[in-house]
Scaffold this motif. Structure first.
Motif, PDB file in Angstrom:
ATOM      1  N   LEU A   5      37.710  30.467  49.724  1.00 42.97           N
ATOM      2  CA  LEU A   5      37.574  31.273  49.327  1.00 42.97           C
ATOM      3  C   LEU A   5      38.596  32.550  49.376  1.00 42.97           C
ATOM      4  N   ILE A  40      36.858  36.914  41.906  1.00 50.72           N
ATOM      5  CA  ILE A  40      37.507  35.975  42.502  1.00 50.72           C
ATOM      6  C   ILE A  40      38.228  36.606  43.781  1.00 50.72           C
ATOM      7  N   SER A  45      33.129  35.398  43.929  1.00 54.52           N
ATOM      8  CA  SER A  45      32.714  34.288  43.094  1.00 54.52           C
ATOM      9  C   SER A  45      33.537  33.067  43.517  1.00 54.52           C
ATOM     10  N   ASN A  46      32.919  31.851  43.529  1.00 57.96           N
ATOM     11  CA  ASN A  46      33.354  30.384  43.846  1.00 57.96           C
ATOM     12  C   ASN A  46      33.679  29.984  42.325  1.00 57.96           C
ATOM     13  N   PRO A  47      35.250  30.224  42.085  1.00 51.45           N
ATOM     14  CA  PRO A  47      35.508  29.635  40.865  1.00 51.45           C
ATOM     15  C   PRO A  47      35.384  28.158  40.302  1.00 51.45           C
TER      16      PRO A  47
END
Length: 176
Positions: A5, A40, A45-47
């Motif tokens: 990330l 992101i 957030s984990n896209p």
């Protein structure tokens, strides 16, 4: 996943800086909301793979841009909402114009992919089972030991109709 990330966030920031784009401009170019882009970049957030593809397309770069140059055990792009997980086997090579992905598509599932840039071609080589590729114009199917080549500059769908995960290589040839 935090190192991955961090890398994704760093690459997104770097690309935005190089282009001189605000989050608003980046949202316009990628089709990803300003809020999601901010999450992101802040590693909140984990896209999804689809989100990363859209960002890569907006910046006119490869998907492997978002993975570390040196493969790490956590360098598999996957998201709980995705039927697809991606590992970069060979990162984008500008001189040769391609990258190689190792993809797993869950049993009885499909994955929709947006159109890539004009002239992009994909080669699909199943390592087990069979896979179907559906484009606006045609359906292709390949079993283990076979291959599919199609123009990926149109929306396309990867389909797994079997009761086991299908694993395949995806060689993406970028137009020069």
């Amino acid at each position: 996943m935090s190192m991955l990330l961090q890398h994704i966030a760093g690459q997104l920031k770097k690309l935005r800086t190089e282009k001189g784009w605000s989050l608003d401009q980046t949202a316009k170019e990628t089709g990803i909301s300003k809020a999601m882009l901010g999450q992101i970049e802040r590693e909140e957030s984990n896209p999804t793979i689809q989100t990363l593809w859209k960002i890569a397309l907006g910046f006119h770069c490869s998907l492997s841009t978002f993975l570390p140059a040196e493969p790490q055990p956590e360098s598999v792009l996957k998201h709980e909402a995705d039927a697809l997980s991606v590992k970069i086997l060979q990162a984008f090579d500008a001189a040769l114009g391609y990258e190689i992905l190792h993809i797993t598509l869950k049993a009885y599932s499909s994955h929709d992919s947006c159109a890539h840039e004009q002239g992009v071609i994909e080669d699909i080589l199943p390592l087990n089972g069979s896979i179907t590729i559906q484009t606006e114009e045609q359906h292709y199917m390949a079993n283990t030991g076979e291959s599919i080549r199609f123009h990926a500059d149109q929306a396309h769908r990867y389909l797994n109709h079997s009761n086991q995960d299908v694993i395949f290589y995806n060689i993406i040839h970028y137009a020069k």
